[in-house]
Design a protein around this motif. Sequence first.
Motif, PDB file in Angstrom:
ATOM      1  N   ARG A 124      -7.971   3.497   3.603  1.00 27.09           N
ATOM      2  CA  ARG A 124      -9.099   4.434   3.783  1.00 27.09           C
ATOM      3  C   ARG A 124      -9.054   5.546   2.741  1.00 27.09           C
ATOM      4  NH1 ARG A 124      -7.883   3.797   9.282  1.00 27.09           N
ATOM      5  NH2 ARG A 124      -6.808   5.785   9.308  1.00 27.09           N
ATOM      6  N   ASN A 125      -7.854   6.092   2.496  1.00 23.91           N
ATOM      7  CA  ASN A 125      -7.729   7.153   1.505  1.00 23.91           C
ATOM      8  C   ASN A 125      -8.050   6.649   0.100  1.00 23.91           C
ATOM      9  OD1 ASN A 125      -7.046   9.081   3.399  1.00 23.91           O
ATOM     10  ND2 ASN A 125      -4.854   8.835   3.116  1.00 23.91           N
ATOM     11  N   ALA A 126      -7.635   5.425  -0.219  1.00 27.46           N
ATOM     12  CA  ALA A 126      -7.953   4.846  -1.528  1.00 27.46           C
ATOM     13  C   ALA A 126      -9.458   4.646  -1.663  1.00 27.46           C
ATOM     14  CB  ALA A 126      -7.205   3.533  -1.717  1.00 27.46           C
ATOM     15  N   ASP A 127     -10.117   4.213  -0.595  1.00 25.00           N
ATOM     16  CA  ASP A 127     -11.574   4.056  -0.618  1.00 25.00           C
ATOM     17  C   ASP A 127     -12.263   5.389  -0.849  1.00 25.00           C
ATOM     18  OD1 ASP A 127     -11.365   1.323  -0.191  1.00 25.00           O
ATOM     19  OD2 ASP A 127     -11.729   1.463   1.976  1.00 25.00           O
ATOM     20  N   LYS A 128     -11.785   6.441  -0.179  1.00 22.79           N
ATOM     21  CA  LYS A 128     -12.359   7.781  -0.368  1.00 22.79           C
ATOM     22  C   LYS A 128     -12.173   8.251  -1.806  1.00 22.79           C
ATOM     23  CE  LYS A 128     -10.834  10.710   2.718  1.00 22.79           C
ATOM     24  NZ  LYS A 128     -10.161  11.391   3.840  1.00 22.79           N
ATOM     25  N   ALA A 129     -11.000   7.988  -2.378  1.00 19.23           N
ATOM     26  CA  ALA A 129     -10.724   8.402  -3.756  1.00 19.23           C
ATOM     27  C   ALA A 129     -11.629   7.654  -4.730  1.00 19.23           C
ATOM     28  CB  ALA A 129      -9.251   8.166  -4.095  1.00 19.23           C
ATOM     29  N   ARG A 130     -11.808   6.349  -4.501  1.00 23.42           N
ATOM     30  CA  ARG A 130     -12.692   5.551  -5.354  1.00 23.42           C
ATOM     31  C   ARG A 130     -14.119   6.085  -5.286  1.00 23.42           C
ATOM     32  NH1 ARG A 130     -11.138   1.193  -2.836  1.00 23.42           N
ATOM     33  NH2 ARG A 130      -9.042   0.900  -3.594  1.00 23.42           N
ATOM     34  N   ALA A 131     -14.580   6.387  -4.082  1.00 20.70           N
ATOM     35  CA  ALA A 131     -15.940   6.906  -3.895  1.00 20.70           C
ATOM     36  C   ALA A 131     -16.117   8.256  -4.583  1.00 20.70           C
ATOM     37  CB  ALA A 131     -16.253   7.018  -2.413  1.00 20.70           C
ATOM     38  N   ALA A 132     -15.034   9.048  -4.649  1.00 16.97           N
ATOM     39  CA  ALA A 132     -15.095  10.361  -5.283  1.00 16.97           C
ATOM     40  C   ALA A 132     -14.928  10.275  -6.800  1.00 16.97           C
ATOM     41  CB  ALA A 132     -14.022  11.276  -4.701  1.00 16.97           C
ATOM     42  N   GLY A 133     -14.633   9.058  -7.310  1.00 18.00           N
ATOM     43  CA  GLY A 133     -14.496   8.896  -8.756  1.00 18.00           C
ATOM     44  C   GLY A 133     -13.091   9.098  -9.285  1.00 18.00           C
ATOM     45  N   TRP A 134     -12.103   9.177  -8.404  1.00 17.02           N
ATOM     46  CA  TRP A 134     -10.721   9.323  -8.853  1.00 17.02           C
ATOM     47  C   TRP A 134     -10.237   8.003  -9.443  1.00 17.02           C
ATOM     48  CZ3 TRP A 134      -8.121  13.859  -8.974  1.00 17.02           C
ATOM     49  CH2 TRP A 134      -8.677  14.916  -8.263  1.00 17.02           C
ATOM     50  N   PRO A 135      -9.336   8.061 -10.429  1.00 17.02           N
ATOM     51  CA  PRO A 135      -8.854   6.822 -11.048  1.00 17.02           C
ATOM     52  C   PRO A 135      -7.951   6.026 -10.104  1.00 17.02           C
ATOM     53  CG  PRO A 135      -7.640   8.704 -11.920  1.00 17.02           C
ATOM     54  CD  PRO A 135      -8.744   9.255 -11.046  1.00 17.02           C
ATOM     55  N   GLU A 136      -7.907   4.712 -10.347  1.00 16.45           N
ATOM     56  CA  GLU A 136      -7.008   3.848  -9.585  1.00 16.45           C
ATOM     57  C   GLU A 136      -5.570   4.214  -9.952  1.00 16.45           C
ATOM     58  OE1 GLU A 136      -7.584   1.437  -7.245  1.00 16.45           O
ATOM     59  OE2 GLU A 136      -9.690   2.033  -7.319  1.00 16.45           O
ATOM     60  N   LEU A 137      -4.692   4.152  -8.990  1.00 19.69           N
ATOM     61  CA  LEU A 137      -3.281   4.417  -9.221  1.00 19.69           C
ATOM     62  C   LEU A 137      -2.588   3.106  -9.555  1.00 19.69           C
ATOM     63  CD1 LEU A 137      -2.784   6.823  -6.209  1.00 19.69           C
ATOM     64  CD2 LEU A 137      -2.946   7.462  -8.620  1.00 19.69           C
ATOM     65  N   ILE A 138      -1.599   3.183 -10.442  1.00 15.39           N
ATOM     66  CA  ILE A 138      -0.859   1.981 -10.820  1.00 15.39           C
ATOM     67  C   ILE A 138       0.622   2.187 -10.546  1.00 15.39           C
ATOM     68  CG2 ILE A 138      -2.526   1.201 -12.526  1.00 15.39           C
ATOM     69  CD1 ILE A 138      -0.710   2.377 -14.695  1.00 15.39           C
ATOM     70  N   GLY A 139       1.318   1.106 -10.310  1.00 17.80           N
ATOM     71  CA  GLY A 139       2.749   1.142 -10.040  1.00 17.80           C
ATOM     72  C   GLY A 139       3.098   0.046  -9.063  1.00 17.80           C
ATOM     73  N   THR A 140       4.306   0.106  -8.548  1.00 19.62           N
ATOM     74  CA  THR A 140       4.709  -0.854  -7.537  1.00 19.62           C
ATOM     75  C   THR A 140       3.938  -0.551  -6.260  1.00 19.62           C
ATOM     76  OG1 THR A 140       6.501   0.503  -6.643  1.00 19.62           O
ATOM     77  CG2 THR A 140       7.052  -0.937  -8.517  1.00 19.62           C
ATOM     78  N   PRO A 141       3.858  -1.496  -5.341  1.00 22.75           N
ATOM     79  CA  PRO A 141       3.148  -1.207  -4.083  1.00 22.75           C
ATOM     80  C   PRO A 141       3.699   0.028  -3.363  1.00 22.75           C
ATOM     81  CG  PRO A 141       3.534  -3.559  -4.281  1.00 22.75           C
ATOM     82  CD  PRO A 141       4.268  -2.906  -5.419  1.00 22.75           C
ATOM     83  N   GLY A 142       5.011   0.218  -3.392  1.00 19.96           N
ATOM     84  CA  GLY A 142       5.593   1.400  -2.759  1.00 19.96           C
ATOM     85  C   GLY A 142       5.199   2.684  -3.462  1.00 19.96           C
ATOM     86  N   GLN A 143       5.181   2.658  -4.806  1.00 19.35           N
ATOM     87  CA  GLN A 143       4.794   3.842  -5.566  1.00 19.35           C
ATOM     88  C   GLN A 143       3.327   4.191  -5.335  1.00 19.35           C
ATOM     89  OE1 GLN A 143       5.911   2.279  -9.394  1.00 19.35           O
ATOM     90  NE2 GLN A 143       7.707   3.620  -9.535  1.00 19.35           N
ATOM     91  N   VAL A 144       2.481   3.169  -5.330  1.00 15.14           N
ATOM     92  CA  VAL A 144       1.054   3.404  -5.134  1.00 15.14           C
ATOM     93  C   VAL A 144       0.796   3.953  -3.726  1.00 15.14           C
ATOM     94  CG1 VAL A 144      -1.214   2.300  -4.973  1.00 15.14           C
ATOM     95  CG2 VAL A 144       0.318   1.735  -6.863  1.00 15.14           C
ATOM     96  N   GLY A 145       1.455   3.391  -2.730  1.00 13.10           N
ATOM     97  CA  GLY A 145       1.292   3.897  -1.367  1.00 13.10           C
ATOM     98  C   GLY A 145       1.699   5.357  -1.250  1.00 13.10           C
ATOM     99  N   TRP A 146       2.823   5.698  -1.860  1.00 11.52           N
ATOM    100  CA  TRP A 146       3.310   7.082  -1.843  1.00 11.52           C
ATOM    101  C   TRP A 146       2.336   7.994  -2.584  1.00 11.52           C
ATOM    102  CZ3 TRP A 146       4.857  10.062  -6.072  1.00 11.52           C
ATOM    103  CH2 TRP A 146       5.476  11.265  -5.757  1.00 11.52           C
ATOM    104  N   ALA A 147       1.859   7.539  -3.751  1.00  6.78           N
ATOM    105  CA  ALA A 147       0.954   8.358  -4.563  1.00  6.78           C
ATOM    106  C   ALA A 147      -0.374   8.595  -3.862  1.00  6.78           C
ATOM    107  CB  ALA A 147       0.733   7.696  -5.921  1.00  6.78           C
ATOM    108  N   ILE A 148      -0.853   7.595  -3.117  1.00  4.36           N
ATOM    109  CA  ILE A 148      -2.103   7.768  -2.373  1.00  4.36           C
ATOM    110  C   ILE A 148      -1.937   8.867  -1.333  1.00  4.36           C
ATOM    111  CG2 ILE A 148      -3.632   6.674  -0.678  1.00  4.36           C
ATOM    112  CD1 ILE A 148      -3.228   4.046  -2.249  1.00  4.36           C
ATOM    113  N   ILE A 149      -0.797   8.877  -0.655  1.00  2.77           N
ATOM    114  CA  ILE A 149      -0.532   9.908   0.351  1.00  2.77           C
ATOM    115  C   ILE A 149      -0.461  11.287  -0.293  1.00  2.77           C
ATOM    116  CG2 ILE A 149       1.205  10.802   1.967  1.00  2.77           C
ATOM    117  CD1 ILE A 149       1.897   7.823   2.534  1.00  2.77           C
TER     118      ILE A 149
END
Length: 66
Positions: free
Chosen positions: A10-35
């Motif tokens: 849900r947070n990634a969807d909100k960020a995408r809708a707001a125009g924030w860039p996609e985060l890259i990294g391992t799944p654990g890094q991306v999950g942490w960065a989204i939070i």
Amino acid sequence: MGDYDDINARNADKARAAGWPELIGTPGQVGWAIIVRQNRIDEFDDGPIRGSSRTRRKSNDVRHTP
């Protein structure tokens, strides 16, 4: 999918809708960065961060110095 995965999606969807860039990294890094990113966005949305009581007291002392 766990509870946190749902929240992160849900947070990634909100960020995408707001125009924030996609985060890259391992799944654990991306999950942490989204939070982290969502927490910061929430802090900004809540308005200015108030200083500590010590900071407020010090600024009041400076303003009331004759």
